[in-house]
Design an enzyme around this catalytic site. Structure first.
Site, PDB file in Angstrom:
ATOM      1  N   HIS A 298      -2.680  10.350   0.505  1.00 36.72           N
ATOM      2  CA  HIS A 298      -2.890   9.048  -0.135  1.00 36.72           C
ATOM      3  C   HIS A 298      -2.703   9.138  -1.643  1.00 36.72           C
ATOM      4  O   HIS A 298      -1.983   8.371  -2.251  1.00 36.72           O
ATOM      5  CB  HIS A 298      -4.346   8.639   0.128  1.00 36.72           C
ATOM      6  CG  HIS A 298      -4.470   7.303   0.756  1.00 36.72           C
ATOM      7  ND1 HIS A 298      -4.111   7.069   2.046  1.00 36.72           N
ATOM      8  CD2 HIS A 298      -4.917   6.134   0.260  1.00 36.72           C
ATOM      9  CE1 HIS A 298      -4.334   5.818   2.326  1.00 36.72           C
ATOM     10  NE2 HIS A 298      -4.809   5.221   1.255  1.00 36.72           N
TER      11      HIS A 298
ATOM     12  N   ASP B 210       4.018 -14.391  11.558  1.00 32.39           N
ATOM     13  CA  ASP B 210       2.725 -14.808  11.017  1.00 32.39           C
ATOM     14  C   ASP B 210       1.705 -13.665  11.182  1.00 32.39           C
ATOM     15  O   ASP B 210       1.136 -13.481  12.265  1.00 32.39           O
ATOM     16  CB  ASP B 210       2.286 -16.068  11.787  1.00 32.39           C
ATOM     17  CG  ASP B 210       0.958 -16.618  11.325  1.00 32.39           C
ATOM     18  OD1 ASP B 210       0.217 -15.905  10.631  1.00 32.39           O
ATOM     19  OD2 ASP B 210       0.656 -17.773  11.682  1.00 32.39           O
TER      20      ASP B 210
ATOM     21  N   GLU C 262       0.849  -1.212   0.000  1.00 30.91           N
ATOM     22  CA  GLU C 262       0.000   0.000   0.000  1.00 30.91           C
ATOM     23  C   GLU C 262       0.879   1.256   0.000  1.00 30.91           C
ATOM     24  O   GLU C 262       1.729   1.427   0.880  1.00 30.91           O
ATOM     25  CB  GLU C 262      -0.942  -0.011   1.210  1.00 30.91           C
ATOM     26  CG  GLU C 262      -1.984   1.078   1.123  1.00 30.91           C
ATOM     27  CD  GLU C 262      -3.043   0.996   2.220  1.00 30.91           C
ATOM     28  OE1 GLU C 262      -3.431  -0.122   2.605  1.00 30.91           O
ATOM     29  OE2 GLU C 262      -3.464   2.058   2.688  1.00 30.91           O
TER      30      GLU C 262
HETATM   31  C1  MEV Z   1      -5.990   3.032   4.887  1.00 24.35           C
HETATM   32  O1  MEV Z   1      -5.273   1.892   4.497  1.00 24.35           O
HETATM   33  C2  MEV Z   1      -6.023   3.163   6.383  1.00 24.35           C
HETATM   34  C3  MEV Z   1      -6.911   4.269   6.922  1.00 24.35           C
HETATM   35  O2  MEV Z   1      -8.227   4.136   6.378  1.00 24.35           O
HETATM   36  C4  MEV Z   1      -6.930   4.116   8.420  1.00 24.35           C
HETATM   37  C5  MEV Z   1      -7.953   4.960   9.122  1.00 24.35           C
HETATM   38  O3  MEV Z   1      -8.968   5.343   8.526  1.00 24.35           O
HETATM   39  O4  MEV Z   1      -7.731   5.217  10.330  1.00 24.35           O
HETATM   40  C6  MEV Z   1      -6.415   5.611   6.516  1.00 24.35           C
END
Ligand code: MEV
Length: 445
Positions: free
Chosen positions: A394, A297, A87
């Site tokens: 993001h 794991d 990610e």
């Molecule tokens: C994305 O992989 C993770 C988030 O959605 C976590 C959150 O909302 O706290 C950004």
């Protein structure tokens, strides 16, 4: 049913023959797929062999990025933390928040306990009091007859801690457990625990059979013997704290408001499982990445964390916050069972590298590191969520994925990144800018 797609003895074929068979039966014999699979083989046959032997039916390798998050100050020691994850924004967030907390004293992590647990699940048909007496009369045998298995672990300071009969007939008539607790030191301990539990079940069956109890009381059905991945007594707490007034580096953020919203965000996760699931998923973004990089794991770690998050009867946040007298304290309680010896740890070359990078931590140190990464990840996610929104960071990270998908050149990537420096990245706008750039270029030619 297409019978030619079914095969017996597949696992016994050589790797080449397996690929050949798959290509013939599932891929129209197309060579490009065979080439693709082979292109992911390691060039060093010895390294490839190690990977081939981890699982059955290996035909190739599946890459995920291996990154590092530097500047993690944990218990006054600086770590550069290895993370294996696909990610795009996770490592960036971990690094950013590690640096952020480094300036504020870093992470304080402490292992609270390291007890692992497992059960012999069985059915028994007599009076509970009879079973209870019987188990206490043979309890020493479980310890005595396990010496050959526990010897090495005892020498390292571990072994069987306790064995107890648990009455679960309230859940299911005649259902009982032999519950055993273990200290497995630097090993995750699954094989150790499962071997002992199977031994205990045999001792129990044998002694019942030999006993002078009634025929009804001798009868036992061993349902199964297995460790529990729920280890609420193998737990680490990690915390960060600072003055509320120092909670952000960004002059545009009002720290008091930010702290309040942050607290509300944790509260929402505590009252609303829809949010708690995503909240904790973000925590596991960091945790899993380190767990994978260190050859542990991640399924066990996730399962345990989620069960713990539900221990009150409702699924809640794994992190907590307290704001008192102008101080901000943020922490995670994380039950996590990991090992730094055994399993993949001495086999996978990249896992070995991870340990080297971390300074060869023991299992307790690793628990402390993992908890810090989980906490950093959650802090970063909540900060974005309650201030700018998550998409800004993001999508900036995702920009490169989009550009790679459309086959942008190095030069185009550079120009488009520059263009989006002060703009919101959206999939469609990236495509538009890319197309415009290409058009401009072709017009010039
Ligand atoms: C994305 O992989 C993770 C988030 O959605 C976590 C959150 O909302 O706290 C950004």
């Amino acid at each position: 049913m297409q019978n030619n797609k079914v095969i017996k003895g597949f696992s016994k074929l050589s790797k080449e023959s397996k690929i050949e068979w798959i290509a013939k039966e599932y891929l129209n014999g197309e060579e490009k797929y065979v080439d693709l699979l082979k292109s992911y083989w390691h060039e060093d046959a010895k390294v490839q062999k190690i990977h081939d032997e981890f699982i059955e039916n290996t035909i190739s390798n599946f890459y995920i990025p291996f990154g590092v998050a530097p500047n993690f100050l944990i218990n006054d020691k600086v770590y550069c933390v290895p993370m294996a994850i696909e990610e795009s924004s996770v490592v960036a967030a971990a690094s950013k928040n590690a640096s952020f907390w480094m300036k504020r004293g870093g992470f304080k992590s402490k292992v609270i306990s390291t007890t692992k647990i497992g059960h012999v699940h069985f059915a028994w048909y007599g009076e509970f009091a009879v079973l209870k007496n019987f188990i206490s009369s043979i309890k020493h045998m479980f310890f005595d007859e396990s010496r050959s298995v526990t010897k090495n672990m005892n020498e390292r300071g571990g072994g069987i801690l306790d064995i107890e009969l648990i009455n679960r007939a309230d859940l299911e008539p005649n259902y009982y457990q032999l519950q055993a607790k273990f200290e497995t030191c630097d090993a995750m301990g699954a094989n150790f625990i499962n071997s002992l539990l199977e031994k205990f079940s045999k001792i129990l069956q044998r002694e019942l059979e030999k006993s002078a109890l009634s025929e009804n009381d001798k009868k036992i059905i061993i349902i199964m013997c297995i460790l529990s991945n729920y280890t609420p007594e193998c737990i680490v707490r990690c915390e960060v704290n600072c003055d509320v007034k120092d909670l952000s580096d960004d002059p545009k953020i009002n720290n008091e408001e930010f702290a309040k919203k942050f607290q509300q965000a944790i509260h929402v996760a505590n009252i609303e499982p829809y949010r708690a699931t995503t909240h904790n998923k973000g925590i596991f973004n960091g945790i899993d990445a380190v767990v994978i990089a260190t050859g542990n794991d991640f399924r066990a770690v996730e399962a345990c964390g989620h069960t713990y998050a539900s221990r009150s009867g409702q699924y809640k946040s794994l992190t907590s916050v307290e704001i008192k007298n102008g101080k901000f304290k943020f922490w995670i309680d994380l039950p996590i069972s990991v090992g730094t010896v055994g399993g993949l740890t001495s086999l996978h070359p990249m896992v070995k590298f991870s340990y080297k990078l971390l300074g060869n931590p023991n299992a307790k140190n690793l628990m402390e590191i993992i908890a810090a990464v989980g906490l950093a990840q959650n802090f970063g996610a909540l900060r974005s969520l309650v201030t700018t929104g998550i998409q800004k960071g993001h999508m900036k990270m995702h920009l490169l994925n989009i550009l790679n998908q459309v086959g942008a050149t190095k030069d185009e990537v550079k120009q488009i990144k520059e263009y989006f420096k002060d703009k919101v990245v959206e999939h469609s706008s990236v495509i538009n800018v890319f197309n415009e750039l290409r058009k401009l270029k072709s017009n010039k030619i």
